[in-house]
Every structure is written in structure tokens, then in C-alpha cells.
Design a protein around this motif. Structure first.
Motif, PDB file in Angstrom:
ATOM      1  N   HIS A 181       0.762  -1.145   0.057  1.00 28.86           N
ATOM      2  CA  HIS A 181      -0.112   0.100  -0.087  1.00 28.86           C
ATOM      3  C   HIS A 181       0.890   1.159  -0.019  1.00 28.86           C
ATOM      4  CE1 HIS A 181      -3.788   2.299   1.065  1.00 28.86           C
ATOM      5  NE2 HIS A 181      -2.803   2.908   1.800  1.00 28.86           N
TER       6      HIS A 181
ATOM      7  N   HIS B  55       1.377   4.453  -2.723  1.00 30.24           N
ATOM      8  CA  HIS B  55       1.397   5.979  -2.480  1.00 30.24           C
ATOM      9  C   HIS B  55       2.406   6.608  -3.145  1.00 30.24           C
ATOM     10  CE1 HIS B  55      -2.255   6.655  -0.030  1.00 30.24           C
ATOM     11  NE2 HIS B  55      -2.133   5.845   0.908  1.00 30.24           N
TER      12      HIS B  55
ATOM     13  N   SER C 217       0.660   9.065   5.986  1.00 27.44           N
ATOM     14  CA  SER C 217      -0.816   8.534   6.140  1.00 27.44           C
ATOM     15  C   SER C 217      -1.252   8.387   7.386  1.00 27.44           C
ATOM     16  CB  SER C 217      -0.811   7.243   5.335  1.00 27.44           C
ATOM     17  OG  SER C 217      -0.080   6.297   6.216  1.00 27.44           O
TER      18      SER C 217
ATOM     19  N   ASP D  89      -6.387   7.219   0.019  1.00 28.64           N
ATOM     20  CA  ASP D  89      -6.581   5.832  -0.827  1.00 28.64           C
ATOM     21  C   ASP D  89      -7.302   5.885  -2.007  1.00 28.64           C
ATOM     22  OD1 ASP D  89      -4.758   5.294   1.404  1.00 28.64           O
ATOM     23  OD2 ASP D  89      -6.277   4.254   2.421  1.00 28.64           O
TER      24      ASP D  89
ATOM     25  N   MET E 258      -4.038   4.001  -7.630  1.00 27.81           N
ATOM     26  CA  MET E 258      -2.637   3.744  -7.156  1.00 27.81           C
ATOM     27  C   MET E 258      -2.249   2.327  -7.195  1.00 27.81           C
ATOM     28  SD  MET E 258      -2.821   4.879  -3.300  1.00 27.81           S
ATOM     29  CE  MET E 258      -2.996   3.841  -1.684  1.00 27.81           C
TER      30      MET E 258
HETATM   31 ZN    ZN Z   1      -3.051   5.199   2.322  1.00 30.89          ZN
END
Ligand code: ZN
Ligand code: KG4
Length: 332
Positions: free
Chosen positions: A111, A115, A137, A298, A302
Motif C-alpha cells: 500500500h 502511494h 498517511s 486511498d 494507485m
Molecule cells: Zn493510504
């Protein structure tokens, strides 16, 4: 090549399809904010259940929007970690099952790497490796040296709360609701005094590490000293946001000096903060790149994009099990 990306690590269900040029063919995003708002933060079990409810309709809508059938997809990317275990399992199970049924590759995505990579989507930035990245984040705060796809060195990170987490917790203390980041930003803008006397944690520490837990407590104590009027609340929000952005700015400047790298990407949910974006314009000796606003928090795009990069590089291993990594270092 068409890659479908699925994000379900926390409180957003995101699905998107992109082609090999990085063109976004379709994207759908569902936020669970309303579901969690009454609890003042994400309730993991409720998040998992809501991902289950939303993921299939979102998938269908995404395919329809792109005018594609499932059999026209070439790879499925999904967030495999870090994040909430139950929430991750929803995206991983759906992603793996579709990939198996179509006999196409599945690509587990980190994740935070997603980003970090998303600014590449905007080719006008001229972004290329190596570069520095400030990742901010709800779960992570790190300064990373990005050498190449999959080759990252964490130069510094938070020793306690992540920046987004600190925003959320301070917002809760000030009764601003969830998520806290946008609420604090909005309130800070209303400050008339522009109070700016909060400490910059670990500023003089030789490392590139951060600590935001003490600042959070300091904010609460300072708030309690006031009469808690709307004006004073706005001043507290402003002082907190200033202290956070200034601390991040200072450490990034130090990282630029230490590494000699002249490009800094700022990514993750907190990179949507306009105060932070404004402050980073002052950064000397570096080109600062932010993702476009809607790609800061989010989203499925991505994940699809990170998956595409691995697919194009041929860097993925097929798997015959559904596996997630709730805690997963960017360096692994
Ligand atoms: Zn995130
Ligand atoms: O990247 P993200 O969407 O999810 C995680 O990976 O955690 O980041 C969410 C975090 C939350 O803590 C939220 O309060 C924060 O990003 N955030 C902001 C802003 N928008 C989102 N923080 C400060 N200012 C904002 N405008």
C-alpha cells in the motif's frame, strides 16, 4: 495491457482499471467515513463487512464504465498490506479468485509503495528514480530513499503516532469528528491569531525520525487552558498544523542535504493538506512533487498503477494461496 487494481486496506474500497500507458480507463471509490464517524475512528470489523458489501458492485461498475468484460483484463493487482487484516483479506480474496478463474497474473501490492509511485502517473512532473519520498498517511510517517522499483531505504520514521493518526486524534480531542485531517485543515484556516508557539518534536535530534505523540498531548493540554471558544479552537488547530508541517519540512530539508537528492515526492493521505503543500513550496534545493489531490488519499488507481509497474517489469511471482501482510516493511 489492462490492469485492475483493488484497494481495501482500511476504510476505502477502491477499484480501478488502467492500461499500459498509465491511462485511467475507469475508477470507482467508496468511502466508509459515515459508517465510522459515530465511533470517531475506523472499527476494523465494520470495515471488513462493508468492503464485502461494496466490492462486487464496485467491480461491476468499474468494468461497465470502462466498457470491458472480465476476460479482457490482463492482470489483477490488490493491496496485500500493510493494513487491517480483515479488510485486506476482502480485496485479496476477490483479486486472487478473479485472477485464478481467468488464469491471469495476480500482483500483491504494498500500500505505501503504491502511494509512493502514484505521482509517476502525471508524466509532466518528469519524475524518475532515485528520489526522496515523504510518506504521510493514517498509519505511517516515513522519509524514504526510492532507488528503483522495489528498492527502498527508510531513512527515518515515526517512533510513535503517524502524522495522520495525530491529526485524527487531535480532531477527536477537539470534537471535530472523523477523519480529522480535513477537519483540522478547515478549522486552522479560520484562525485569526495564527498562533504558532507549539514545539517541533525531535527537531534537534540527529536522526530523521519523528515523534508526534507528545505534540498531540501538548495540543490537548493547551486546548484545556483556553475557554474553548470557536476562535480559540481554530487557533489550536492552526498551531498544531503549523508544528506538524514545520517538523516534516525540517526533516525533509535535512534528508535532502544528507542524500544530495534533489527531488522530493510527498504522498499519502496527509499530502492533501493545503497548509503542508504551501509550506513545502519553500523547500530549497529540491523539486517537490505532490500527487493530484484525489490521488493523495486511498484509491484503486494507485494500486492498479503499482501493479502495472510490476507487470511491465515482469517482477511478480504467481501464488496459489491468499496471503495478506498487515505489517509489511517497505524494505522487505
Ligand atoms: Zn493510504
Ligand atoms: O493514505 P490515507 O488515505 O490512508 C492510510 O493509508 O492511512 O491517509 C488517511 C489519513 C487520515 O489520518 C486523514 O486524517 C489524513 O490522511 N488526511 C489529512 C487530510 N486528508 C486526509 N490530514 C491532513 N490534512 C488533510 N487535508
Amino acid at each position: 495491457m489492462k490492469v485492475l487494481g483493488i484497494e481495501s486496506s482500511c476504510d476505502e474500497t477502491g477499484v480501478a482499471i488502467i492500461d499500459e500507458s498509465g491511462k485511467i480507463l475507469s475508477e470507482r471509490l467508496y468511502s466508509q467515513i459515515e459508517l465510522h464517524a459515530e465511533y470517531g475512528g475506523v472499527v476494523p470489523e465494520l470495515a471488513s463487512r462493508d468492503h464485502i458489501r461494496k466490492i462486487t458492485p464496485l467491480l461491476k461498475e468499474t468494468l461497465e464504465q470502462a466498457n470491458l468484460g472480465l476476460d479482457e483484463l490482463d492482470a489483477i493487482a490488490y493491496t496485500a498490506g500493510p493494513g487491517l487484516v480483515g479488510a485486506l483479506f476482502v480485496g485479496a480474496s476477490v483479486g486472487q479468485s478473479i485472477a485464478w478463474s481467468l488464469d491471469i497474473p495476480s500482483i500483491p501490492v504494498h500500500h505505501m509503495e503504491a502511494h509512493l509511485l502514484v505521482p509517476f502517473l502525471d508524466q509532466d512532473t518528469g519524475l524518475c528514480f532515485p528520489f526522496l519520498c515523504l510518506l504521510v498517511s493514517g498509519g505511517h510517517t516515513m522519509i524514504v530513499q526510492a532507488n528503483a522499483l522495489g528498492d527502498y531505504q527508510v531513512l527515518g520514521q515515526s517512533r510513535d503516532d503517524a502524522v495522520g493518526e495525530a491529526f485524527d486524534k487531535v480532531a477527536k480531542q477537539l470534537d471535530l469528528g472523523y477523519p480529522g485531517g480535513p477537519a483540522i485543515e478547515k478549522l486552522a484556516k479560520q484562525s485569526l491569531s495564527n498562533r504558532d508557539d507549539f514545539p517541533r518534536p525531535m527537531k534537534d535530534h540527529p536522526s530523521l525520525d519523528f515523534s508526534f505523540s507528545g505534540l498531540k498531548t501538548h495540543t490537548l493540554l493547551e486546548y484545556k487552558k483556553t475557554k474553548q471558544t470557536d476562535e480559540e479552537k481554530a487557533d489550536i488547530a492552526y498551531a498544531f498544523q503549523q508544528a506538524v508541517t514545520d517538523t516534516l519540512f525540517f526533516k525533509c530539508q535535512k534528508a535532502i542535504e544528507q542524500t544530495g537528492l534533489d527531488t522530493l515526492v510527498v504522498a499519502g493521505g496527509v499530502s492533501a493538506n493545503r497548509g503542508l503543500r504551501e509550506k513545502f513550496k519553500q523547500l530549497a534545493h529540491a523539486n517537490v512533487i505532490f500527487p493530484e489531490m484525489k490521488l493523495c488519499t486511498d484509491n484503486g488507481v494507485m494500486i492498479a498503477y503499482a501493479g502495472l509497474q510490476y507487470a511491465l517489469a515482469g517482477k511478480f511471482a504467481g501464488t496459489n494461496e491468499i496471503k495478506v501482510y498487515p505489517r509489511w516493511s517497505l524494505q522487505q
